[in-house]
Design a protein around this motif. Structure first.
Motif, PDB file in Angstrom:
ATOM      1  N   ALA A   1       0.833  -1.212   0.000  1.00  0.00           N
ATOM      2  CA  ALA A   1       0.000   0.000   0.000  1.00  0.00           C
ATOM      3  C   ALA A   1       0.864   1.256   0.000  1.00  0.00           C
ATOM      4  CB  ALA A   1      -0.918  -0.006   1.221  1.00  0.00           C
ATOM      5  N   LYS A   2       2.014   1.188   0.677  1.00  0.00           N
ATOM      6  CA  LYS A   2       2.909   2.353   0.727  1.00  0.00           C
ATOM      7  C   LYS A   2       3.730   2.491  -0.548  1.00  0.00           C
ATOM      8  CE  LYS A   2       3.486   2.059   5.716  1.00  0.00           C
ATOM      9  NZ  LYS A   2       4.375   1.714   6.801  1.00  0.00           N
ATOM     10  N   MET A   3       3.975   1.394  -1.244  1.00  0.00           N
ATOM     11  CA  MET A   3       4.835   1.420  -2.440  1.00  0.00           C
ATOM     12  C   MET A   3       4.081   1.833  -3.699  1.00  0.00           C
ATOM     13  SD  MET A   3       6.970  -2.117  -1.870  1.00  0.00           S
ATOM     14  CE  MET A   3       7.969  -1.959  -3.351  1.00  0.00           C
ATOM     15  N   MET A   4       2.811   1.441  -3.773  1.00  0.00           N
ATOM     16  CA  MET A   4       2.021   1.660  -4.999  1.00  0.00           C
ATOM     17  C   MET A   4       1.988   3.113  -5.430  1.00  0.00           C
ATOM     18  SD  MET A   4      -1.256  -0.503  -3.835  1.00  0.00           S
ATOM     19  CE  MET A   4      -2.284  -0.246  -5.246  1.00  0.00           C
ATOM     20  N   GLY A   5       2.114   3.334  -6.735  1.00  0.00           N
ATOM     21  CA  GLY A   5       1.952   4.677  -7.302  1.00  0.00           C
ATOM     22  C   GLY A   5       3.199   5.531  -7.277  1.00  0.00           C
ATOM     23  N   LYS A   6       4.211   5.077  -6.509  1.00  0.00           N
ATOM     24  CA  LYS A   6       5.419   5.909  -6.358  1.00  0.00           C
ATOM     25  C   LYS A   6       6.397   5.700  -7.515  1.00  0.00           C
ATOM     26  CE  LYS A   6       4.622   6.892  -1.847  1.00  0.00           C
ATOM     27  NZ  LYS A   6       4.848   6.659  -0.476  1.00  0.00           N
ATOM     28  N   LYS A   7       7.369   6.601  -7.605  1.00  0.00           N
ATOM     29  CA  LYS A   7       8.462   6.406  -8.551  1.00  0.00           C
ATOM     30  C   LYS A   7       9.240   5.168  -8.112  1.00  0.00           C
ATOM     31  CE  LYS A   7       9.570  11.292  -9.389  1.00  0.00           C
ATOM     32  NZ  LYS A   7      10.632  12.097  -9.997  1.00  0.00           N
ATOM     33  N   ALA A   8       9.931   4.536  -9.075  1.00  0.00           N
ATOM     34  CA  ALA A   8      10.621   3.273  -8.796  1.00  0.00           C
ATOM     35  C   ALA A   8      11.582   3.367  -7.603  1.00  0.00           C
ATOM     36  CB  ALA A   8      11.368   2.817 -10.054  1.00  0.00           C
TER      37      ALA A   8
ATOM     38  N   MET B   1      -8.666  13.938 -21.819  1.00  0.00           N
ATOM     39  CA  MET B   1      -8.135  12.962 -20.851  1.00  0.00           C
ATOM     40  C   MET B   1      -6.609  12.943 -20.906  1.00  0.00           C
ATOM     41  SD  MET B   1     -10.498   9.676 -21.800  1.00  0.00           S
ATOM     42  CE  MET B   1     -10.442   9.975 -23.552  1.00  0.00           C
ATOM     43  N   ALA B   2      -6.008  12.669 -19.743  1.00  0.00           N
ATOM     44  CA  ALA B   2      -4.551  12.506 -19.673  1.00  0.00           C
ATOM     45  C   ALA B   2      -4.250  11.320 -18.766  1.00  0.00           C
ATOM     46  CB  ALA B   2      -3.912  13.773 -19.115  1.00  0.00           C
ATOM     47  N   VAL B   3      -3.000  10.853 -18.834  1.00  0.00           N
ATOM     48  CA  VAL B   3      -2.535   9.798 -17.926  1.00  0.00           C
ATOM     49  C   VAL B   3      -1.418  10.385 -17.066  1.00  0.00           C
ATOM     50  CG1 VAL B   3      -1.328   7.563 -17.805  1.00  0.00           C
ATOM     51  CG2 VAL B   3      -3.147   7.916 -19.491  1.00  0.00           C
ATOM     52  N   ALA B   4      -1.433  10.082 -15.777  1.00  0.00           N
ATOM     53  CA  ALA B   4      -0.371  10.507 -14.856  1.00  0.00           C
ATOM     54  C   ALA B   4       0.101   9.264 -14.117  1.00  0.00           C
ATOM     55  CB  ALA B   4      -0.897  11.546 -13.880  1.00  0.00           C
TER      56      ALA B   4
ATOM     57  N   GLY C   1       6.634   9.310 -14.374  1.00  0.00           N
ATOM     58  CA  GLY C   1       7.386   9.567 -13.140  1.00  0.00           C
ATOM     59  C   GLY C   1       8.749  10.189 -13.360  1.00  0.00           C
ATOM     60  N   ASP C   2       9.354   9.946 -14.536  1.00  0.00           N
ATOM     61  CA  ASP C   2      10.686  10.517 -14.781  1.00  0.00           C
ATOM     62  C   ASP C   2      10.622  11.831 -15.553  1.00  0.00           C
ATOM     63  OD1 ASP C   2       9.813   9.197 -17.049  1.00  0.00           O
ATOM     64  OD2 ASP C   2      11.730   8.217 -17.489  1.00  0.00           O
ATOM     65  N   ASP C   3       9.429  12.425 -15.599  1.00  0.00           N
ATOM     66  CA  ASP C   3       9.274  13.733 -16.242  1.00  0.00           C
ATOM     67  C   ASP C   3       9.981  14.793 -15.384  1.00  0.00           C
ATOM     68  OD1 ASP C   3       6.948  15.114 -18.262  1.00  0.00           O
ATOM     69  OD2 ASP C   3       7.773  16.409 -16.683  1.00  0.00           O
ATOM     70  N   PRO C   4      10.714  15.735 -16.013  1.00  0.00           N
ATOM     71  CA  PRO C   4      11.430  16.757 -15.224  1.00  0.00           C
ATOM     72  C   PRO C   4      10.524  17.597 -14.325  1.00  0.00           C
ATOM     73  CG  PRO C   4      11.889  16.997 -17.602  1.00  0.00           C
ATOM     74  CD  PRO C   4      10.962  15.829 -17.462  1.00  0.00           C
ATOM     75  N   GLU C   5       9.251  17.732 -14.686  1.00  0.00           N
ATOM     76  CA  GLU C   5       8.344  18.528 -13.840  1.00  0.00           C
ATOM     77  C   GLU C   5       7.857  17.759 -12.612  1.00  0.00           C
ATOM     78  OE1 GLU C   5       5.109  21.176 -15.099  1.00  0.00           O
ATOM     79  OE2 GLU C   5       5.865  20.900 -17.128  1.00  0.00           O
ATOM     80  N   VAL C   6       8.093  16.449 -12.603  1.00  0.00           N
ATOM     81  CA  VAL C   6       7.658  15.636 -11.460  1.00  0.00           C
ATOM     82  C   VAL C   6       8.841  15.505 -10.502  1.00  0.00           C
ATOM     83  CG1 VAL C   6       6.631  13.441 -10.743  1.00  0.00           C
ATOM     84  CG2 VAL C   6       6.028  14.432 -12.959  1.00  0.00           C
ATOM     85  N   LYS C   7       8.966  16.502  -9.636  1.00  0.00           N
ATOM     86  CA  LYS C   7      10.124  16.540  -8.717  1.00  0.00           C
ATOM     87  C   LYS C   7      10.019  15.402  -7.698  1.00  0.00           C
ATOM     88  CE  LYS C   7      11.583  20.544 -10.419  1.00  0.00           C
ATOM     89  NZ  LYS C   7      11.994  20.260 -11.809  1.00  0.00           N
ATOM     90  N   ALA C   8       8.828  15.176  -7.180  1.00  0.00           N
ATOM     91  CA  ALA C   8       8.612  14.084  -6.217  1.00  0.00           C
ATOM     92  C   ALA C   8       7.406  13.279  -6.675  1.00  0.00           C
ATOM     93  CB  ALA C   8       8.375  14.659  -4.828  1.00  0.00           C
ATOM     94  N   GLY C   9       7.444  11.983  -6.383  1.00  0.00           N
ATOM     95  CA  GLY C   9       6.333  11.107  -6.768  1.00  0.00           C
ATOM     96  C   GLY C   9       5.119  11.321  -5.868  1.00  0.00           C
ATOM     97  N   LYS C  10       4.008  10.635  -6.216  1.00  0.00           N
ATOM     98  CA  LYS C  10       2.801  10.672  -5.385  1.00  0.00           C
ATOM     99  C   LYS C  10       3.202  10.245  -3.962  1.00  0.00           C
ATOM    100  CE  LYS C  10       0.368   9.077  -9.536  1.00  0.00           C
ATOM    101  NZ  LYS C  10      -0.295   7.950 -10.218  1.00  0.00           N
ATOM    102  N   PRO C  11       2.757  10.853  -2.887  1.00  0.00           N
ATOM    103  CA  PRO C  11       1.625  11.766  -2.749  1.00  0.00           C
ATOM    104  C   PRO C  11       1.923  13.235  -3.050  1.00  0.00           C
ATOM    105  CG  PRO C  11       2.508  11.284  -0.596  1.00  0.00           C
ATOM    106  CD  PRO C  11       3.292  10.454  -1.571  1.00  0.00           C
ATOM    107  N   SER C  12       3.097  13.558  -3.587  1.00  0.00           N
ATOM    108  CA  SER C  12       3.288  14.941  -4.030  1.00  0.00           C
ATOM    109  C   SER C  12       2.279  15.211  -5.155  1.00  0.00           C
ATOM    110  CB  SER C  12       4.715  15.131  -4.549  1.00  0.00           C
ATOM    111  OG  SER C  12       4.756  16.255  -5.406  1.00  0.00           O
TER     112      SER C  12
ATOM    113  N   LEU D   1      -0.596  18.112 -11.124  1.00  0.00           N
ATOM    114  CA  LEU D   1      -0.573  19.528 -11.520  1.00  0.00           C
ATOM    115  C   LEU D   1       0.090  19.678 -12.891  1.00  0.00           C
ATOM    116  CD1 LEU D   1       0.205  21.130  -8.045  1.00  0.00           C
ATOM    117  CD2 LEU D   1      -1.971  21.151  -9.288  1.00  0.00           C
ATOM    118  N   ALA D   2       1.139  18.885 -13.154  1.00  0.00           N
ATOM    119  CA  ALA D   2       1.780  18.925 -14.486  1.00  0.00           C
ATOM    120  C   ALA D   2       0.788  18.447 -15.540  1.00  0.00           C
ATOM    121  CB  ALA D   2       3.040  18.059 -14.487  1.00  0.00           C
ATOM    122  N   ALA D   3       0.061  17.384 -15.224  1.00  0.00           N
ATOM    123  CA  ALA D   3      -0.939  16.854 -16.178  1.00  0.00           C
ATOM    124  C   ALA D   3      -2.013  17.901 -16.449  1.00  0.00           C
ATOM    125  CB  ALA D   3      -1.556  15.577 -15.629  1.00  0.00           C
TER     126      ALA D   3
END
Ligand code: G3P
Ligand code: MG
Length: 242
Positions: free
Chosen positions: A58-65, A122-125, A153-164, A169-171
């Motif tokens: 549950a804590k790992m899901m959705g985050k950057k690798a 629609m967009a994907v994040a 997740g490796d987009d330059p505008e994504v400084k921190a992964g979810k829950p950031s 906001l970039a999407a």
């Protein structure tokens, strides 16, 4: 059962929000890939005589690798035995072999086609990085071509992964025109993703894995067991016609 236009008439009278734009999470929401991560983690844990645990997932899901790798090592008490980088290395070939076979989750195609047909942008994040995104989506090009854009997740505008809120906001900013967070509806399976959407000021529909403890549902504006249960008119979106 799929909702009908008639079923939605009451909801349409007083929608939860006036949504104009939709942002989809990918892993575990559009594509059934979370089971692959679980399978690979179980294999790696077995090498260290450790057992997989849904509260850690549950804590790992959705985050950057690398973020989820650090959680894996810390939470399973593997520090000194395995570094986060070694974990990523150990899992890579197994994941690469599994990703191309992933399938869409129930209700995904119906909803994406419906929103596209009704002109809802629609967009994907996704926390996924570019190379994994390519492997996962290689057999789903038609659906992803209906998205206005994808933020990874490796987009330059994504400084921190979810829950950031960075990724949502970039999407939002990459849609045409000036889009307000309150007009964006996010679909997520992960607790960190729901938190990110809410911090961004957006509405969040959660479609969690049934094995995820209900305590992780809090924060979501709506929790569904499947996208087949989604009623667009509850959100000010055009109802399904069938
Ligand atoms: O759920 P997503 O699409 O943000 O992906 C994140 C990781 O790649 C898998 O948990
Ligand atoms: Mg997800």
């Amino acid at each position: 059962m799929a909702s009908t236009g008639a079923d939605e008439s009451a909801a349409a009278a007083q929608p939860r929000a006036a949504i104009s734009h939709v942002i989809f999470d990918m892993d575990g929401l559009l594509l059934d890939t979370e089971g692959f991560y679980t399978e690979v983690q179980e294999k790696i844990l077995a090498r260290y005589s450790k057992v997989f645990d849904w509260s850690v997932k549950a804590k790992m899901m959705g985050k950057k690798a690398i973020e989820s790798a650090r959680i894996f090592v810390d939470e399973f008490g593997l520090a000194g035995l395995l570094t986060p980088e070694q974990f990523l290395e150990q899992r890579e070939s197994m994941l690469q072999a599994l990703f191309p076979s992933c399938i869409k989750l129930p209700g995904v195609l119906r909803l994406v086609h419906h929103l596209h047909a009704n002109g809802i942008p629609m967009a994907v994040a996704t926390g996924s990085h570019k190379s994994h995104f390519a492997l996962k989506t290689q057999n789903h090009q038609e659906m992803f071509s209906l998205m206005h854009h994808v933020v990874m997740g490796d987009d330059p505008e994504v400084k921190a992964g979810k829950p950031s809120p960075d990724i949502f906001l970039a999407a939002m900013r990459r849609f045409e025109g000036n889009v307000e967070p309150s007009k964006c509806l996010v679909f997520e399976d992960a607790p960190s993703g729901v938190a990110a959407a809410k911090i961004a000021g957006m509405s969040a529909v959660m479609v969690p894995d049934p094995r995820l403890d209900v305590s992780y549902h809090k924060g979501a504006d709506q929790v569904l067991s499947s996208l087949l249960d989604f009623k667009p008119s509850e959100w000010g979106l055009p109802p399904f016609k069938e």
